[in-house]
Design an enzyme around this catalytic site. Structure first.
Site, short mmCIF file in Angstrom:
data_model
loop_
_atom_site.label_atom_id
_atom_site.label_comp_id
_atom_site.label_asym_id
_atom_site.label_seq_id
_atom_site.Cartn_x
_atom_site.Cartn_y
_atom_site.Cartn_z
N ILE A 148 32.05 -20.68 50.15
CA ILE A 148 30.74 -20.16 50.55
C ILE A 148 30.79 -19.66 52.00
CG2 ILE A 148 28.38 -20.91 51.09
CD1 ILE A 148 28.60 -22.77 48.59
N ASN A 173 32.46 -32.98 48.99
CA ASN A 173 32.01 -34.06 48.13
C ASN A 173 33.19 -34.99 47.88
OD1 ASN A 173 30.92 -35.71 46.19
ND2 ASN A 173 29.97 -34.04 45.03
N LYS A 205 22.21 -29.54 46.14
CA LYS A 205 21.19 -30.04 45.21
C LYS A 205 21.33 -31.56 44.99
CE LYS A 205 23.17 -30.48 40.68
NZ LYS A 205 24.50 -30.74 41.04
N TYR A 233 28.31 -38.61 50.63
CA TYR A 233 28.04 -37.16 50.61
C TYR A 233 26.54 -36.90 50.43
CZ TYR A 233 28.36 -32.31 48.76
OH TYR A 233 28.22 -30.96 48.52
N LYS A 265 23.88 -35.07 52.86
CA LYS A 265 23.19 -33.84 52.41
C LYS A 265 21.68 -34.00 52.53
CE LYS A 265 26.62 -31.32 51.87
NZ LYS A 265 26.75 -30.15 52.76
N VAL A 275 28.56 -23.47 42.47
CA VAL A 275 29.20 -22.25 42.98
C VAL A 275 30.71 -22.44 42.90
CG1 VAL A 275 29.33 -20.65 44.94
CG2 VAL A 275 27.30 -22.10 44.67
N THR A 322 34.14 -22.43 44.04
CA THR A 322 34.84 -22.32 45.33
C THR A 322 36.06 -23.24 45.22
OG1 THR A 322 33.69 -24.25 46.23
CG2 THR A 322 32.61 -22.12 46.59
P1 NAP Z 1 35.20 -25.26 50.30
O1 NAP Z 1 35.60 -24.38 49.18
O2 NAP Z 1 35.98 -26.54 50.47
O3 NAP Z 1 35.23 -24.48 51.69
C1 NAP Z 1 34.87 -25.18 52.86
C2 NAP Z 1 35.77 -24.82 54.01
O4 NAP Z 1 35.39 -25.66 55.10
C3 NAP Z 1 37.26 -25.10 53.76
O5 NAP Z 1 38.03 -24.08 54.34
C4 NAP Z 1 37.47 -26.42 54.48
O6 NAP Z 1 38.83 -26.61 54.90
C5 NAP Z 1 36.55 -26.26 55.67
N1 NAP Z 1 36.17 -27.53 56.27
C6 NAP Z 1 35.89 -28.70 55.64
N2 NAP Z 1 35.55 -29.64 56.55
C7 NAP Z 1 35.63 -29.03 57.77
C8 NAP Z 1 35.37 -29.47 59.09
N3 NAP Z 1 35.00 -30.73 59.35
N4 NAP Z 1 35.51 -28.58 60.10
C9 NAP Z 1 35.87 -27.31 59.86
N5 NAP Z 1 36.12 -26.82 58.62
C10 NAP Z 1 36.01 -27.69 57.59
O7 NAP Z 1 33.66 -25.71 50.15
P2 NAP Z 1 32.40 -24.89 49.51
O8 NAP Z 1 32.30 -25.23 48.07
O9 NAP Z 1 32.42 -23.48 49.95
O10 NAP Z 1 31.21 -25.69 50.22
C11 NAP Z 1 30.58 -25.24 51.41
C12 NAP Z 1 29.29 -26.03 51.60
O11 NAP Z 1 28.44 -25.85 50.46
C13 NAP Z 1 29.51 -27.55 51.74
O12 NAP Z 1 28.62 -28.06 52.71
C14 NAP Z 1 29.14 -28.08 50.37
O13 NAP Z 1 28.66 -29.40 50.43
C15 NAP Z 1 28.04 -27.12 49.98
N6 NAP Z 1 27.82 -27.05 48.52
C16 NAP Z 1 28.71 -26.42 47.70
C17 NAP Z 1 28.46 -26.38 46.33
C18 NAP Z 1 29.38 -25.68 45.36
O14 NAP Z 1 29.04 -25.62 44.17
N7 NAP Z 1 30.52 -25.16 45.77
C19 NAP Z 1 27.29 -26.97 45.81
C20 NAP Z 1 26.42 -27.61 46.69
C21 NAP Z 1 26.68 -27.63 48.04
P3 NAP Z 1 39.76 -27.61 54.02
O15 NAP Z 1 39.80 -27.08 52.63
O16 NAP Z 1 41.08 -27.57 54.74
O17 NAP Z 1 39.08 -28.96 54.11
#
Ligand code: NAP
Length: 263
Positions: free
Chosen positions: A19, A95, A143, A155, A159, A188, A190
Site C-alpha cells: 500500500i 499483523n 478493519k 496488532y 490499530k 488488499v 500486498t
Molecule cells: P507490506 O506489504 O508489508 O508493506 C509494508 C512495508 O513497510 C514493507 O516494505 C515493510 O518492510 C515496511 N515496514 C514495516 N515495518 C516498518 C518500519 N517499522 N519502518 C519502516 N518500514 C517498515 O504491508 P501492507 O499490506 O502494504 O500494509 C501497509 C499498512 O496497511 C499496514 O499498516 C497494515 O496494517 C495496513 N493494512 C493492510 C491490509 C491489507 O490487506 N494488506 C489490511 C488492513 C490494514 P519489511 O517487509 O522489510 O518489513
C-alpha cells in the site's frame, strides 16, 4: 481534479512496498515529492527509477522505524534535502499474530510498540514543519481495529489506538489548520497479505472465500484504490475533512451480512 501537490513533500513510512508503494507513486504522479522510509532496498530502487521516469523527485530513507531516534533522523534528512514537509502518511506495520492465549505479556508489549510507537514519533518530530505548511496527516489503520480478528491482540490494539490518535490529533492540531484522518483498508493483496494468507492450510480456498464475501464486485481492494483516497486526503481538495475514519473496503466492514451469494 487537480490535487495541486506540486513540489509538496510527503513522508510515507513503509512506502517502498504494498500500500505504501502505491501511495508514494501516486504522490509523484500528482506532482508531489514522496520521501519513503522503508528498509526494502531492492523495491525502493525500482520505485525510485519508476518515479525518475516520470521526471519527478523522490527519496528513500532506508531505515526501519524502531526507535524515536529513527523518526527524528528521517525528518531531519527530509528537511536537509527538500527543506519542507507538507504531510505524513503513517503506514508501516505488520499483523504479527500475538494472541491472548498463544502470546505472552512481553511479546504483546513489543507488538504494540512495533506497530504504534513510530506513528507517534514521526508526527511528533515532523510537527514543527507541518505547522509551517498547514500539513495533512493520514494514519493507515485496519478493519481489525473495529471487527477483531482473533489471535492478534498486539496488532489490533495498535490499530485501534491509531484511530483514537486520529481524533485526538485532529483536535490538538485544529489551531494550526493541520488536518488528521485515517484510512481503513480491509483486504488488499500486498506482500504482507500474501504472507498472512499463506499461513492457512489451503490459501487459495481461503482467498476465494474472503473475496466472495466482499460486497462490491466480490474482489479485493487494490493498493491503488487505497492510495487514491490517501492522496486526496493529503491534498487541499479535502480541505474541510478532519478527524475522519474512512473505510476503503468495498463495503466489507459495514454492509449487511445478509447480502446474498448471487449479488
Ligand atoms: P507490506 O506489504 O508489508 O508493506 C509494508 C512495508 O513497510 C514493507 O516494505 C515493510 O518492510 C515496511 N515496514 C514495516 N515495518 C516498518 C518500519 N517499522 N519502518 C519502516 N518500514 C517498515 O504491508 P501492507 O499490506 O502494504 O500494509 C501497509 C499498512 O496497511 C499496514 O499498516 C497494515 O496494517 C495496513 N493494512 C493492510 C491490509 C491489507 O490487506 N494488506 C489490511 C488492513 C490494514 P519489511 O517487509 O522489510 O518489513
Amino acid at each position: 481534479m487537480n490535487l495541486q501537490l506540486n513540489k509538496k513533500v510527503f513522508l510515507i513510512s513503509g512506502g517502498a512496498k504494498g500500500i505504501g508503494a502505491a501511495i508514494s507513486k501516486t504522490i509523484a504522479e500528482e506532482g508531489g515529492i514522496p520521501v519513503f522510509i522503508d528498509p526494502s532496498l531492492g523495491e525502493g530502487e525500482l520505485l525510485l527509477t519508476e518515479i525518475e521516469r516520470m521526471n519527478q523527485k523522490a527519496l528513500q530513507i532506508p531505515t526501519r522505524l524502531l526507535h524515536p531516534e529513527n523518526a527524528r533522523e528521517a525528518v531531519e534528512k527530509a528537511i536537509e534535502v527538500f527543506g519542507r514537509i507538507d504531510g505524513v502518511v503513517n503506514n508501516a506495520g505488520a499483523n504479527d499474530g500475538v494472541g491472548l492465549e498463544s502470546g505472552n505479556p512481553e511479546i504483546f508489549r513489543k507488538s504494540v510498540e512495533k506497530n504504534l510507537g513510530h506513528y507517534y514519533d514521526l508526527v511528533h518530530f515532523a510537527l514543527p514543519h507541518l505547522k509551517k505548511t498547514k500539513g495533512s496527516i493520514v494514519n493507515i489503520s485496519s478493519k481489525t481495529a473495529v471487527t477483531g480478528q482473533g489471535n492478534t491482540s498486539g496488532y489490533t490494539a495498535a490499530k485501534g489506538a491509531q484511530l483514537s490518535l486520529t481524533r485526538e490529533w485532529a483536535v490538538e492540531l485544529l489551531p494550526y489548520g493541520i488536518r488528521v484522518n485515517a484510512v481503513i483498508p480491509a483486504e488488499v493483496m500486498t506482500p504482507l497479505y500474501k504472507r498472512w494468507i499463506d499461513t492457512f492450510e489451503n490459501p487459495q480456498e481461503q482467498f476465494d472465500l474472503i473475496q466472495s464475501r466482499i460486497p462490491l464486485e466480490k474482489r479485493m481492494t487494490t493498493a491503488q484504490e487505497i492510495a487514491d483516497m490517501v492522496v486526496f486526503l493529503l491534498s487541499d481538495r479535502s480541505s474541510h475533512t478532519t478527524g475522519q475514519w474512512i473505510y476503503v473496503d468495498g463495503g466489507y466492514t459495514h454492509l449487511d451480512r445478509a447480502i446474498g451469494r448471487d449479488q
